[in-house]
Design an enzyme around this catalytic site. Structure first.
Site, PDB file in Angstrom:
ATOM      1  N   ASP A 578      30.200  23.507   6.702  1.00 41.72           N
ATOM      2  CA  ASP A 578      29.738  24.398   7.760  1.00 41.72           C
ATOM      3  C   ASP A 578      29.478  23.639   9.064  1.00 41.72           C
ATOM      4  O   ASP A 578      29.449  22.407   9.092  1.00 41.72           O
ATOM      5  CB  ASP A 578      28.460  25.085   7.282  1.00 41.72           C
ATOM      6  CG  ASP A 578      28.151  26.366   8.025  1.00 41.72           C
ATOM      7  OD1 ASP A 578      28.924  26.742   8.927  1.00 41.72           O
ATOM      8  OD2 ASP A 578      27.137  27.019   7.692  1.00 41.72           O
ATOM      9  N   GLU A 581      30.083  22.631  15.553  1.00 35.92           N
ATOM     10  CA  GLU A 581      30.375  23.045  16.929  1.00 35.92           C
ATOM     11  C   GLU A 581      29.247  22.722  17.911  1.00 35.92           C
ATOM     12  O   GLU A 581      29.341  23.068  19.083  1.00 35.92           O
ATOM     13  CB  GLU A 581      30.659  24.550  16.988  1.00 35.92           C
ATOM     14  CG  GLU A 581      29.546  25.446  16.478  1.00 35.92           C
ATOM     15  CD  GLU A 581      29.501  25.573  14.970  1.00 35.92           C
ATOM     16  OE1 GLU A 581      28.390  25.559  14.413  1.00 35.92           O
ATOM     17  OE2 GLU A 581      30.571  25.660  14.353  1.00 35.92           O
ATOM     18  N   ASP A 662      30.329  33.627  11.015  1.00 34.65           N
ATOM     19  CA  ASP A 662      29.273  34.604  10.743  1.00 34.65           C
ATOM     20  C   ASP A 662      29.487  35.914  11.480  1.00 34.65           C
ATOM     21  O   ASP A 662      28.939  36.126  12.572  1.00 34.65           O
ATOM     22  CB  ASP A 662      27.916  34.014  11.125  1.00 34.65           C
ATOM     23  CG  ASP A 662      27.623  32.718  10.383  1.00 34.65           C
ATOM     24  OD1 ASP A 662      28.248  32.486   9.333  1.00 34.65           O
ATOM     25  OD2 ASP A 662      26.761  31.958  10.852  1.00 34.65           O
TER      26      ASP A 662
END
Length: 884
Positions: A578, A581, A662
């Site tokens: 995950d 960024e 998400d």
């Protein structure tokens, strides 16, 4: 409490200083006495040519050399009479909060009013061996692989300014009146080189500026082999951090990208010093022609648009946002966390690449922040936040050819192990007993399961946004009592175990059963991203702060691989990798590199460390014996799998699999089920061929005044969509108790089983498409533009329908309460057969054909190409699985 105060829910727009595409655009000029007064063709390698045409003020065009009767198609061309290269000096600020970024330019200075072309010349190997001056100026280095001739365009960009301290062309000294108006000018070099049979590389270098006078003859301009430095030049701008005046809290900051001006202030007049003129070009603008009806696709994984004509597209890795313009959730997200709502352009995985309906394609190399300005109907302007540019122009007669050419350079994923695509990946949380209970239910409903994905293997904490994980990558023995037994029992039933990790670490002083404190270990080793003071850079994430591993440090690679090794040694076969960024734009890195460019590169570094471990594990593992497999062991031929959400241009070289991050548990367009389809298809057009989303979405809000909770209908329809993606995986969301789950009732379990079997029925074709993705870069799920680019109705499609390979057409239900869809069958596609009824559509029609088709829950509108062996086998498998 997460926040000290509420924020402006309507953050201001983000301006970018630029050469605006209008009447004031810089002009192109060339010497009337030079060879450029006549049209001329110049070779670029053996397959391409550049044409110079002096009419209408001058223009250049690049095309493939035609062979035989083939028409010569232009790959790239400039706007007649308009400068195709310009530059500027700009002071830039960046707002940053929790992985969301907004880069804001101040006033642009030193903006050239003219581009002058001095020379265009082709160079051969003998010239390179002799050390030709122009090649040296362009910083060209030949190799055995160089495809000569290479082409160099050189000249000046000039900006008019007030009287300088001195002028190099006429000896003007401070205080004396100039014969002509002085200007700042800089030498530029543009190099074109054939790289492959389908690619031309371009590079732009702009030298240091110096003062000249506009009365001077351009032919007597500074030589093309030198870049005088009348003004001192600072090559690396410093980053100065200050707290945003608009957001007075420590979780949001403003970074100012400036350069030290004191060294040049003595050379500037008093008014110029007052205006604090920056001293170097730090923006490059490349402008070239487009047409009003040209449509642009790509730019990475985009969630709101498939086509971008008329837009300014920023290419910066960041959080996609919560709502992204859908209301009222975007308003609420911005209110409680600055800019966290995002907008139509925010994405985890952008890419500086596009292809168009005119079969033109271009991408930038490097990692500088860039903006593609497509707002003018007749041109494109790329703004690069740096003082040089590298990229490639692609040649192809179809979107599939362009995408294959692009991914040949940027990388393609490996062939996935068959286990990950053999059945449903069950996303679960709750601990050992909960997993075993749901596993029993899945067996009762005969659900084909490939893996259990247990993201909470590290334990959970409760926060204001729901259940969050302890970011300390070791199993929580209290939460998963008998972890190894659970993994072994699943393995003996042919079901893999997958987990979760990310590149961040947290302090663990509040968790009682911690065995290793990974944050403290990494801090002691000096492998964390550092702040200006040299301490670990602590970044806010809801109620807790996190530190990020510095993967520019080789020691961080080696250390994290040991963490992954410990996870896999317990029997884990894969994981979600995950985040990635959120690298701060003012970070201090082990490599010393510019953190602004490193920000876009970090997702590739993160994917690379995971991929290297997976490859090393597979290469070093001895194939398991039959006895080991009976005991839950894993054969090395099976391989590990990880999937990522953040990415950039070359992520597919390292990432095995993407997921879309998400999405809201919503029917809305910018952030929900519809955006998941847009992200899937836009990513596929941008070199991310293996991708999927959380079935049902993730982001849940359950407040008295604002509720976004996953309904049963939304979950069932999302399962139907994801049954036709490369991986079929569920997620409970950030608030599992507020969402409908696949195990919520007999109806949801039965539907989950049906969709898992629907997914399994095309397993044979999926394996073929995964191999094709690894070989060509073509995606599994495809926008129809890839195969029907001339169909104008296809060009306008967004989320309404998509292809699986070339043989299946899916038209999902993406609106609440709908039981029918409008399907479009493109011109030239032949007949399509409805899976559930056998009815044929589109046979014998000359153009595209549209039809209303029933699509009750459990019977999504799916079509196979009439007469296709893939379609026949798919339907046969549906019968064998007893769902047809």
């Amino acid at each position: 409490m997460d926040h000290a105060r509420l924020n402006n829910p309507f953050p201001r727009a983000v301006p970018a200083a630029a050469i605006r595409n209008g009447d004031a655009a810089p002009r192109l000029s060339f010497a009337p006495t030079s060879k450029l007064v006549h049209a001329h063709d110049f070779p670029v390698g053996t397959r391409f040519r550049l044409r110079w045409d002096p009419s209408l003020g001058g223009e250049v065009s690049l095309s493939r050399v035609s062979s035989g009767d083939d028409a010569c198609r232009t790959m790239w061309e400039t706007v007649p009479g308009v400068a195709f290269l310009s530059a500027a000096s700009v002071v830039t600020e960046a707002d940053e909060c929790r992985g969301s970024f907004a880069v804001r330019d101040g006033r642009a200075r030193l903006v050239p009013h003219r581009q002058h072309v001095d020379k265009i010349r082709a160079f051969y190997r003998c010239d390179a061996d002799a050390g030709a001056d122009l090649l040296r100026g362009a910083a060209f280095q030949a190799s055995d692989a160089t495809r000569f001739p290479v082409l160099v365009i050189t000249g000046l960009v000039s900006a008019k300014v007030s009287t300088p301290a001195s002028c190099s062309c006429c000896g003007l000294r401070a205080g004396r009146r100039a014969a002509g108006r002085p200007a700042l000018s800089a030498r530029y070099w543009i190099l074109l080189e054939e790289k492959t049979d389908t690619q031309v590389a371009f590079s732009v270098k702009i030298g240091d500026y110096q003062w000249t006078c506009t009365h001077a003859d351009p032919a007597k301009s500074p030589p093309a082999t030198a870049t005088p430095t009348t003004t001192p030049r600072i090559h690396r701008p410093s980053l100065r951090l200050r707290l945003s005046a608009r957001v007075q809290r420590p979780n949001s900051k403003k970074t100012r990208l400036t350069s030290n001006r004191e060294e040049v202030s003595a050379l500037l007049s008093a008014p110029e010093r007052a205006e604090a003129r920056p001293e170097e070009f730090n923006r490059v603008f490349v402008t070239y022609a487009s047409s009003r009806d040209e449509r642009f696709y790509g730019f990475g994984e985009q969630f709101s648009r498939m086509e971008f004509k008329g837009k300014r597209v920023p290419v910066l890795v960041q959080e996609q946002g919560i709502g992204r313009g859908d209301q009222p959730i975007t308003f609420a997200a911005n209110l409680v966390s600055y800019r966290s709502g995002g907008n139509w352009s925010t994405t985890y995985a952008p890419s500086p690449f596009y292809m168009t309906s005119k079969m033109r394609s271009l991408y930038l190399e490097g990692y500088d922040y860039s903006i593609f300005d497509l707002t003018k109907p007749d041109r494109v302007q790329i703004q690069i936040y740096g003082n040089s540019v590298q990229g490639r122009i692609l040649d192809g007669d179809s979107p599939t050819q362009l995408l294959t050419s692009y991914t040949e350079s940027t990388g393609r994923p490996p062939v996935l192990p068959r286990w990950i695509t053999s059945g449903a990946v069950v996303g679960m949380q709750g601990g050992t007993d909960t997993v075993r209970r749901v596993w029993n239910q899945l067996q009762e409903y005969d659900v084909p399961v490939s893996a259990f994905w247990l993201q909470d293997w590290v334990g959970q904490r409760k926060t204001s946004i729901g259940s969050q994980l302890w970011w300390n990558w070791e199993v929580d023995d209290a939460h998963y009592n008998g972890w190894k037994d659970l993994v072994g029992d699943l393995g003996r039933s042919g079901i893999r175990t997958m987990t979760y990790c990310n590149p961040c670490l947290v302090l663990m002083d509040q968790k009682p059963n911690t065995k290793r404190h990974l944050f403290e270990e990494a801090k002691k080793l000096g492998i964390l991203v550092r702040d200006e003071a040299g301490e670990p850079y602590m970044m806010p994430n809801t109620v807790f702060d996190v530190a990020m591993l510095d993967f520019t440090n080789p020691e961080a690679h080696a250390w994290f691989k040991k963490i992954l090794r410990g996870m896999v040694d317990d029997g884990v076969s894969g994981w979600m990798a995950d985040f990635g960024e959120g690298l701060p734009l003012d970070a201090r890195l082990h490599s010393g590199e510019d953190p602004v460019a490193a920000h876009n590169r970090y997702p590739e570094l993160w994917a690379r460390v995971n991929r290297e471990f997976a490859d090393e594990w597979k290469a070093g593992n001895v194939p398991a014996t039959a006895e080991e497999k009976d005991d839950g062991g894993i054969g090395s031929e099976d391989g590990l799998v990880f999937f990522v959400r953040s990415g950039f241009r070359e992520s597919s070289r390292w990432a095995m699999l993407f997921w879309e991050g998400d999405q809201m548990v919503s029917w809305q367009a910018n952030d929900g089920i519809k955006s998941s389809v847009v992200g899937l298809l836009s990513g596929g057009l941008s070199g991310f061929p293996l991708n999927h989303s959380d079935a049902g979405g993730y982001c849940t809000v359950d407040l008295p005044f604002l509720r976004y909770r996953r309904s049963e209908e939304l979950l069932l329809r999302w399962m139907e969509v994801n049954a036709f993606t490369v991986v079929f995986r569920t997620h409970e969301g950030n608030k599992p108790g507020s969402n409908c789950q696949f195990y919520s009732s007999g109806r949801t379990l039965a539907h989950f089983a049906r969709c898992a079997k629907l997914y399994k029925a095309w397993d044979f074709y999926r394996a073929q498409l995964v191999r094709e993705a690894a070989a060509t870069g073509l995606p599994v799920a495809r926008h129809l533009f890839l195969h029907y680019p001339a169909d104008e109705r296809v060009q306008a499609l967004t989320y309404q329908q998509f292809l699986v390979g070339t043989e299946l057409l899916v038209v999902p239900v993406l609106d609440k309460g709908r039981s029918a869809v409008t399907a479009y069958f493109p011109a030239g596609a032949g007949a399509w057969r409805h899976v559930w009824t056998g009815d044929e559509y589109g046979a014998g029609t000359q153009g595209g054909f549209e039809a209303e088709v029933e699509a009750r829950v459990g019977y999504p509108a799916v079509f196979t190409r009439a007469g296709s062996s893939v379609g026949e086998r798919f339907v046969s498998n549906l019968r064998d699985l007893k769902i047809l």
